[in-house]
Structures are given as C-alpha cells and as structure tokens.
Design a protein around this motif. Structure first.
Motif, PDB file in Angstrom:
ATOM      1  N   GLN A   1      48.715  55.494  32.809  1.00 51.47           N
ATOM      2  CA  GLN A   1      47.818  54.898  33.799  1.00 51.47           C
ATOM      3  C   GLN A   1      47.501  53.455  33.460  1.00 51.47           C
ATOM      4  OE1 GLN A   1      44.440  57.510  33.915  1.00 51.47           O
ATOM      5  NE2 GLN A   1      45.493  59.085  35.150  1.00 51.47           N
ATOM      6  N   GLN A   2      47.303  53.151  32.196  1.00 51.04           N
ATOM      7  CA  GLN A   2      47.067  51.771  31.806  1.00 51.04           C
ATOM      8  C   GLN A   2      48.283  50.899  32.108  1.00 51.04           C
ATOM      9  OE1 GLN A   2      45.932  51.755  27.691  1.00 51.04           O
ATOM     10  NE2 GLN A   2      43.972  52.816  28.059  1.00 51.04           N
ATOM     11  N   SER A   3      49.460  51.461  31.868  1.00 53.87           N
ATOM     12  CA  SER A   3      50.675  50.702  32.167  1.00 53.87           C
ATOM     13  C   SER A   3      50.811  50.447  33.668  1.00 53.87           C
ATOM     14  CB  SER A   3      51.898  51.463  31.650  1.00 53.87           C
ATOM     15  OG  SER A   3      53.087  50.798  31.990  1.00 53.87           O
ATOM     16  N   ILE A   4      50.482  51.469  34.476  1.00 55.04           N
ATOM     17  CA  ILE A   4      50.555  51.295  35.933  1.00 55.04           C
ATOM     18  C   ILE A   4      49.519  50.283  36.399  1.00 55.04           C
ATOM     19  CG2 ILE A   4      50.214  52.463  38.134  1.00 55.04           C
ATOM     20  CD1 ILE A   4      51.340  54.986  36.881  1.00 55.04           C
ATOM     21  N   ALA A   5      48.299  50.373  35.846  1.00 55.11           N
ATOM     22  CA  ALA A   5      47.252  49.416  36.232  1.00 55.11           C
ATOM     23  C   ALA A   5      47.643  47.997  35.851  1.00 55.11           C
ATOM     24  CB  ALA A   5      45.933  49.808  35.568  1.00 55.11           C
ATOM     25  N   GLN A   6      48.255  47.843  34.676  1.00 54.96           N
ATOM     26  CA  GLN A   6      48.680  46.511  34.263  1.00 54.96           C
ATOM     27  C   GLN A   6      49.792  45.990  35.174  1.00 54.96           C
ATOM     28  OE1 GLN A   6      47.264  44.651  31.925  1.00 54.96           O
ATOM     29  NE2 GLN A   6      48.651  42.954  32.379  1.00 54.96           N
ATOM     30  N   GLN A   7      50.723  46.870  35.567  1.00 56.54           N
ATOM     31  CA  GLN A   7      51.780  46.449  36.492  1.00 56.54           C
ATOM     32  C   GLN A   7      51.206  46.047  37.849  1.00 56.54           C
ATOM     33  OE1 GLN A   7      54.598  49.636  36.692  1.00 56.54           O
ATOM     34  NE2 GLN A   7      55.225  49.450  34.538  1.00 56.54           N
ATOM     35  N   GLU A   8      50.207  46.826  38.340  1.00 54.35           N
ATOM     36  CA  GLU A   8      49.582  46.476  39.615  1.00 54.35           C
ATOM     37  C   GLU A   8      48.830  45.159  39.501  1.00 54.35           C
ATOM     38  OE1 GLU A   8      48.577  46.958  43.644  1.00 54.35           O
ATOM     39  OE2 GLU A   8      50.081  47.915  42.343  1.00 54.35           O
ATOM     40  N   LYS A   9      48.170  44.953  38.376  1.00 52.18           N
ATOM     41  CA  LYS A   9      47.446  43.693  38.157  1.00 52.18           C
ATOM     42  C   LYS A   9      48.413  42.515  38.126  1.00 52.18           C
ATOM     43  CE  LYS A   9      44.137  41.566  34.983  1.00 52.18           C
ATOM     44  NZ  LYS A   9      43.367  41.756  33.726  1.00 52.18           N
ATOM     45  N   ASP A  10      49.541  42.694  37.485  1.00 52.23           N
ATOM     46  CA  ASP A  10      50.542  41.628  37.445  1.00 52.23           C
ATOM     47  C   ASP A  10      51.107  41.364  38.835  1.00 52.23           C
ATOM     48  OD1 ASP A  10      50.128  41.473  34.749  1.00 52.23           O
ATOM     49  OD2 ASP A  10      51.868  42.702  34.204  1.00 52.23           O
TER      50      ASP A  10
END
Length: 866
Positions: free
Chosen positions: A456-465
């Motif tokens: 989930q953190q990886s997905i959130a970071q990808q969405e933020k990017d």
C-alpha cells in the motif's frame, strides 16, 4: 623465580621479612594481573631495594637478598641486624622500629602505586613454591605435634587481619596430622599469615608444634552437586516431600501453575517476532544493504579480477518445453497461488519425480515469503522433546524451554507416588505442537500485514508521483499559454487587489483562462468513464496485492512414520493447522507427499471443501528422451542419442532422479549405455542390501522376511504389475499386509489404489523393473533364494501333513467305534468317513508338494556345485 643478590656481608644475626602487596595476588591461572607484575618486576624490586637501604639506621638493618613470591604478591627479604642486647623480644622490637621508620619516610612500593604495602617479620621459614595453588581467604593450619587451642591460635593469627571463623580440628585416621580451618575477612590478611607463619615452631606443654599453612579453595557448585548425587537416601526423600507440597498447592489453588503459565506466555510475542524475522530474513546478512553494496562494489569486482566466474542466473528447468505433465502441474500451482486460498494444494508423486525442484522454481518466481516445514525431520526425531525442538527450529520459534517438559513429567511422576494422581502440569506433544503452531499463525498474520502495508505504501507513493508529474505538466502548459500565476511575485506587485492578482490591472483576454483550484474542480466534476475504469483497476490491483501479500506454507514429506501414535497425532495436528490457515485465508498451504493415501488426514481436516490435488507421474519414453536432450543442451553438451541408446534409456523409465543421474554421468564422459548399465548395477547392489540384508542377522531387523521379498521380486520381474490380493493371499504373506506396507514405505514397491482400495503392486521405481530382472537372473542368487523359499514351503507342508495324519488317526479310531455299532451303518456312510476322505486328499496333495519341492531343491543344489 627471580633471585637477586644485593649484598654479601657478615652480620651478627640474620632473619627474613615478608613485604606484601608489592605484586598483584594471583587468584587463578587466568588472572591477567599476573602479567602486569611480571612487566614491572625489575622496577618494583629496584625501588624496594632503594627504600630498604634507607633503614640502615635501625639496628644496623641491611638487606642481603630479595626473593619475590609472585603468586602471593609479596617479596621475601633476607637481612642482617645487630641486636642491642640478647632478649627474646628483639625481633618484635625490630619489626616495630622498621614499621615506624617507614611511616616517617617514603612508603614501600606497590604495583598499584598506592601506599598499601606492609612489612612483617617471618616467624617460620619461607616457602616459595610454584604449584597450582592460588591464594584464598581460607587457610588450613596443620599441626605437626600437639593441637593448639583456639584462643592460642587466634592470638597468633589475629595480628595479620580480622578473622571471620576458626573451625576446630576434626577426628582423622591414625597416622594423619590434625588440622584446623581459619577464614580471614581479607585476602591480603590470609596471604600474610600463610607466608609468615608457615614452618613456625610453637612451644607447647612438654613439646613443640610445627605449623604448616596452605590455602583451601572455596567450595564450588560442583561440590554441592557431587554431594547431592552421592547421598540419594537423604536427597530423594527431601525432593519428593517438596514435590508433594508443590503438587498439593497446585491441586488446591492452581496459583503456582497459573504463575508458571503466565511467565511462559510473556515470551509468546518474542517468539512470534522471531518467526516473523525468519520469514522476512531480518537476520540474513545477504539482505543487508551494506553487504549488497560491498558485493556489487568490491567482492564481485575482485572475483572478476581474479578470474572467478560469477554465479549464473537461475535457469528454468529443462522440462519447461518437453515435459507436459510438469508444465501442467506448475500451472496448477501458479493458479492456486494467484487466488485467495480456500483449500489446500496437495502435490503427490513418487519420490524422485521432481516435486521439490518444481515447487522451488515456482516459489522463487513468485518472490513471496515461504515457511517450509519438513515433516520427515519431525518423524526422525528420537524423542518427544526432539519433535518440538525440530518444529521450533524450522519455524524460527524461539526461545524454547524444552527442559520444562522433563521437569513437568517428573513432577507428575512424583505426585502420583505422593498423592495418587497427576497434577496436570505436563503437556502432551500434540498440545505443545499446537502451542508452537498458534504462535506461528500469529507470525504469519503479521507477515501478511507487513507485506500489505509495504504494498500500500508503494502504491501510495506511485500515485503521489503520478499526481506530481501531472501537476508539473499542467504548470508547464500554463506557463506556455501565459496563464500561470506565481504568488511569489505578489510582494513585488503591491498590496490589495493588485497583490492578490500579481498581474497588474489589465483585464484577461478571451484567450486567457481563469485558473480554478484543483480541489474545487474535483468537488464539482462527476467521475468520467476513465476515472471509473481507474477505480476498477485500482480495486483489482488491491485484490491482487492482497493475494501477493499472503505468505506460503509448505509441508514437505508429509507421511506417517508408521507405528508411532504420537507422530500420527502430530500429522493430524499439522493437517488441522494447515486447514485453518487455508480456511481463514491466512496463508497458501502446499503439501508435498510421495503417496496419495496421505491426503486422507488433510481431507478429514477440511471436510467442506475438496483438496486441490496435483499429481506428478513419471514421464513417458518420449518426454524422458526430450528431457535428457534439453538438459544436456542447456549445459553445452549436444550428444547425439541413437535409437539403440534411446531404447536403452527406456529401461530407466521416466523417474526424474534417475534421469538426472543419467545426465550427470553422460556429462562426465560416459556413454548412454554405460550410464544406464551403471545405474542398474548400483540399483542391484542397493536392492540386495535393502531387501535381503547383508547377512542373516541383518535380515532379522527387516520388517519382512527374505522369502516375502523374493516372492515379490520374482513376480514383478516378469510383469509390470500384479494384483495386490494375488500376492497377499498366497505364501509367504498369508494375508499379512504389514510386510507389503513396509516394502512400500521402503520404496521397493508401489501399491496402486482404486476407490481407496489397494488393487495393484508395481516396482517402486521404473528402473526397478530392470533391477528385479537382473537380481532374479543371477543364477547363484536365484538358487539360494529358491532353496530357502522352497524349504519354508516344505516346513509348512510337513506341519500340515502332521496335522492331517493326527486328524486321520483320530477319525480312524472314531470310525472303528462306529463300526462296532451296527445301527450307525444302517443309515449309510458316516460324517467321519467323509471327513477322512477329504483329509486324505489334502494329505496326498501336501505330500506330493513336499516331494516336488525337495526334488527342485536337489536340482538347485547341483546347479550351485557346478
């Protein structure tokens, strides 16, 4: 021992002094302070000599010789002096004068640099020994003569330090000197007394007593242990009394048991954390960033520099394109791992069929954390404690207090003898396994939660990017169009409205678009079709990530050890645990087994859903040939296999382990025919050892007889399979299924089933068909086994013949009595006559069988002589 001659002069009288604390006292062999004394020895002795030279004004004192006693930390000083007059107290007066003079002048040197050295007159004789006897607070004073009284001994030893205790002399055997034990408060006091008083002659009534002093090592723990073990008549009743008291207390209040369990449960979070650490490789140094950096920037470069080849990347198995059964099994496992678990995946196939290698490939490609439990290691454990310890070691369960199991069993055993019943503190092996697996379950949940959080953190970071890149793109487009407003220039534009606009007072043209905050646009606009598609994709991605976050549990070699109720219960506990993991969607569970029958426990533990059964079988001749060619091609060995060699390979069958052995031998330079022949020859030697034993004594330890093994080999050497009951009901089995099941467990044979019922018997491996033919084809071995086999049948037939003859004799007597009774014969032949006729036929058959078997044995024995 260092001796230093300082002066050589004549004096009126000579005596000895003992100066303590010059060197460190050595209390054991490992005492490193002794080395410090050795290093500073010369300087300390020179300093001591210079200080003693300043005492020459005291009755002509002059030091003649210094003898360091390093172990006790002191120095013996031989000196001369001139007494003022002949008195008995001259030496005591001299000692007081010397101590007073030193007090007024510089103190004596010490290895610590402190003023803690003192000077004492030696009343006995110096003994500079180098034995492994080190200083202690306890002195043993031996009396060579009449005993000294306690008060006299106290007054003699008290000037050197405070005494803690004096033990009176105890009775000793005749011819042994009596002694007393004296304990000082300080170690320095004991060393001074030992070196000053050793060898002193003390006048007693009508005689004198010579004192001998030596150190006594304080009592150690093993002394208590030795005393306890050497006095069982005292110790055991005390232990049983204490155990009885404990069991009574636990029985009445259960408070002690509650306290113990509470203390042990404190470790469960630590154990869960250790299991999680094992699965997530927290302690694997190869996962550390520092090691990876060193590997990429230093170790790999050094390997390249020195010509060391780097490890090749993991290759796909050779069966990927040539072994359809393996591809189907691999696809089934991947499909099982791609969905939320609802059942258990049961992978079965004969040993050596490649189950483990195929599963390892799938697990490596998945990249998911895996917990592997080898049931065979649990079955091989020699004790109940070993089973729990092996399971804890494989799962990472730590700390483990296996000694408590023995202690609880001892308490229960003692309580039975004291109060007549158990306390209930001991825990059975299945219960202990359940406790371990319960902690492992919590750890698996934590692993899943950790993975899910990371994803989930990886997905959130990808969405933020993604949002940042979109914002940068809009900003860049606004700058190009001239509609971008930068609030930072408001400070330059002025105050009020102009400050808010930052663009002056000019009106916007038609081509200028007013920038609306993105938050308002998101609140006003309805979701478009693309946004709905994005939401659906996001939901699908979350479901996929949830599946990938689950750990994988693998139970390898899931099979019963046979004849052990505890281990059978262990398999049942493991089956229930695996079913709970799958039902609660905690982990994917894959069970590997050599026999399909082992799935019964799993199916019973999961009655509501069928198992995901994946079968692996031996390859056919075409797939085997393709497998060998592909594997040889992968290693750069393109060997042309002729039709004759392919036919020779068919003798091995399609067992993966045998094909791997063939490939290894061909790579080593052997031809295909030579490799096949070598594998069969090795199989013959192993089969003779495993099936018949090395000798008669070794054969007795086998769970089957040689005649039973020979019967199976002889039948299977002529046919690929034979009926199960055809073998079971005939000699030498006579309905005994234990021997056949033992042969199956030893992998000599494989028993086929239909609807859960055994139907056929085949060789344990395809190559065993050729091995059986080779063993049966050995004329000498065949003759010896046939002779033994026939002799067993002869013995059985002769026992039957004796039984028939005895029954016929009884029937004859009965019929003779009936013949005398004329009224019986009036109704025709009797039942005894019919029975005698039936037994007679069986007797003839048995007799002919014995004659036939003995004739065969005679011919076989003649063949042996030739």
């Amino acid at each position: 021992m260092l001796r230093r001659r300082l002066y050589s002069t004549q004096a009126a009288k000579e005596a000895w002094l003992y100066i303590d604390a010059v060197f460190p006292i050595q209390i054991a062999r490992w005492d490193f302070r002794h080395s410090i004394g050795l290093i500073r020895e010369e300087n300390l002795l020179e300093d001591l000599h210079s200080k003693l030279d300043k005492l020459s004004n005291v009755q002509g004192f002059k030091a003649l010789e210094l003898k360091p006693h390093m172990k006790d930390g002191g120095v013996f000083v031989k000196f001369t002096y001139t007494p003022p007059e002949e008195t008995t107290e001259d030496l005591d007066v001299l000692q007081l004068k010397l101590q007073k003079e030193l007090k007024n002048k510089d103190p004596l040197p010490s290895w610590t640099g402190l003023d803690n050295s003192s000077l004492w007159l030696v009343k006995g004789s110096p003994w500079l020994e180098d034995l492994n006897r080190y200083a202690s607070k306890i002195l043993k004073i031996t009396f060579d003569g009449p005993d000294l009284g306690e008060q006299q001994l106290y007054e003699l030893c008290r000037p050197y330090g405070k005494i803690k205790d004096i033990t009176p002399p105890s009775p000793v055997p005749a011819g042994t000197l009596r002694s007393t034990t004296l304990t000082y408060h300080r170690l320095h006091s004991a060393t001074i007394a030992r070196n000053v008083l050793h060898g002193l002659n003390v006048p007693t009534a009508g005689a004198s007593t010579k004192l001998r002093a030596q150190y006594i090592v304080p009592i150690q723990a093993h002394a208590v242990r030795d005393w306890l073990s050497s006095h069982p008549k005292i110790v055991l009743p005390v232990i049983f009394f204490l155990l009885g008291t404990l069991t009574y207390t636990v029985r009445k209040t259960r408070s002690s048991l509650f306290i113990i369990l509470t203390i042990l449960q404190i470790f469960d979070p630590i154990r869960s954390l250790m299991v999680e650490a094992k699965m997530l490789d927290w302690f694997d140094y190869r996962k550390f960033r520092l090691y990876q950096w060193l590997r990429s920037h230093a170790l790999d470069r050094l390997s390249t520099t020195f010509g060391v080849l780097e490890s090749l990347p993991t290759q796909r198995p050779a069966y990927e394109d040539v072994w359809k059964e393996r591809k189907d099994a691999e696809a089934s496992i991947k499909a099982y791992l791609a969905d939320m678990p609802a059942t258990i995946a049961f992978v079965h196939g004969p040993q050596g069929s490649g189950k483990t290698s195929m599963l390892n490939t799938v697990l490596e490609e998945s990249g998911r954390n895996t917990l592997i439990i080898d049931v065979r290691q649990l079955n091989n454990a020699g004790s109940d404690i070993g089973i729990v310890g092996s399971l804890a070691g494989q799962t990472g369960y730590w700390p483990v207090f296996t000694f408590l199991n023995s202690m609880n069993n001892l308490i229960d055993l003692a309580s039975v003898g004291v109060i007549g019943q158990k306390t209930g503190m001991s825990t059975s092996v299945p219960d202990q396994i359940k406790q371990v697996l319960e902690v492992v379950t919590h750890a698996l949940q934590a692993v899943s939660s950790t993975h899910r959080s990371t994803i989930q953190q990886s997905i959130a970071q990808q969405e933020k990017d993604r949002l940042r890149r979109a914002s940068d793109a809009r900003k860049h487009q606004s700058i190009i169009e001239g509609t971008y407003h930068d609030g930072r220039i408001d400070a330059i534009s002025g105050n009020g409205i102009m400050s808010e606009l930052g663009m002056g007072i000019e009106r916007f043209g038609d081509d200028v678009r007013i920038r609306v905050p993105e938050e308002q646009l998101n609140g006003m606009d309805l979701p478009t079709q693309e946004e709905e598609m994005s939401l659906r994709l996001k939901k699908t991605q979350e479901e996929t990530d949830a599946v990938k976050s689950l750990p994988i549990v693998v139970l390898r070699n899931y099979a019963s050890a046979g004849g052990s109720p505890v281990k059978d219960e262990m398999l049942t506990v493991l089956a229930s645990w695996a079913a709970s993991l799958a039902e609660n969607q905690i982990a994917h569970v894959i069970v590997l087994s050599d026999n399909r029958e082992n799935a019964k426990r799993l199916a019973k533990a999961l009655p509501s859903k069928p198992l995901n059964t994946i079968a692996l079988s031996d390859a056919d001749s075409t797939a085997s040939l393709s497998f060998v060619k592909q594997k040889l091609h992968d290693v750069g060995n393109d060997v042309a296999i002729s039709g004759q060699e392919a036919k020779s390979m068919e003798r091995l069958g399609g067992r993966a382990s045998d094909l791997e052995s063939l490939i290894h031998k061909v790579r080593s330079g052997m031809s295909v025919d030579e490799a096949v022949e070598d594998i069969i020859s090795r199989g013959v030697a192993e089969l003779r050892k495993n099936a018949f034993g090395d000798d008669a004594d070794d054969a007795k330890s086998l769970p089957w007889s040689r005649e039973q093994a020979w019967r199976v080999l002889k039948v299977l050497s002529k046919a690929e399979e034979v009926g199960y009951h055809e073998i079971l009901l005939e000699f030498p089995f006579k309905g005994d299924e234990t021997a056949l099941r033992s042969m199956e467990h030893a992998e000599l044979i494989a028993i086929g089933t239909k609807d859960g019922r055994p139907t056929t018997i085949r060789p344990g491996k395809p190559v065993f068909r050729s091995v059986f033919e080779r063993v049966v084809g050995d004329k000498v071995f065949e003759a010896t086994q046939e002779i033994a086999y026939n002799e067993k049948q002869v013995v059985e037939a002769e026992s039957k013949i004796k039984a028939y003859e005895a029954e016929l004799a009884t029937l004859t007597d009965t019929m003779e009595k009936e013949r005398k009774m004329s009224w019986v014969w009036s109704f025709g032949s009797s039942a005894c006559h019919a029975r005698a006729k039936y037994i007679g036929k069986k007797l003839v058959v048995a007799e002919r069988k014995v004659e036939t078997l003995e004739r065969k044995n005679d011919q076989l024995k003649k063949a042996l002589h030739h």
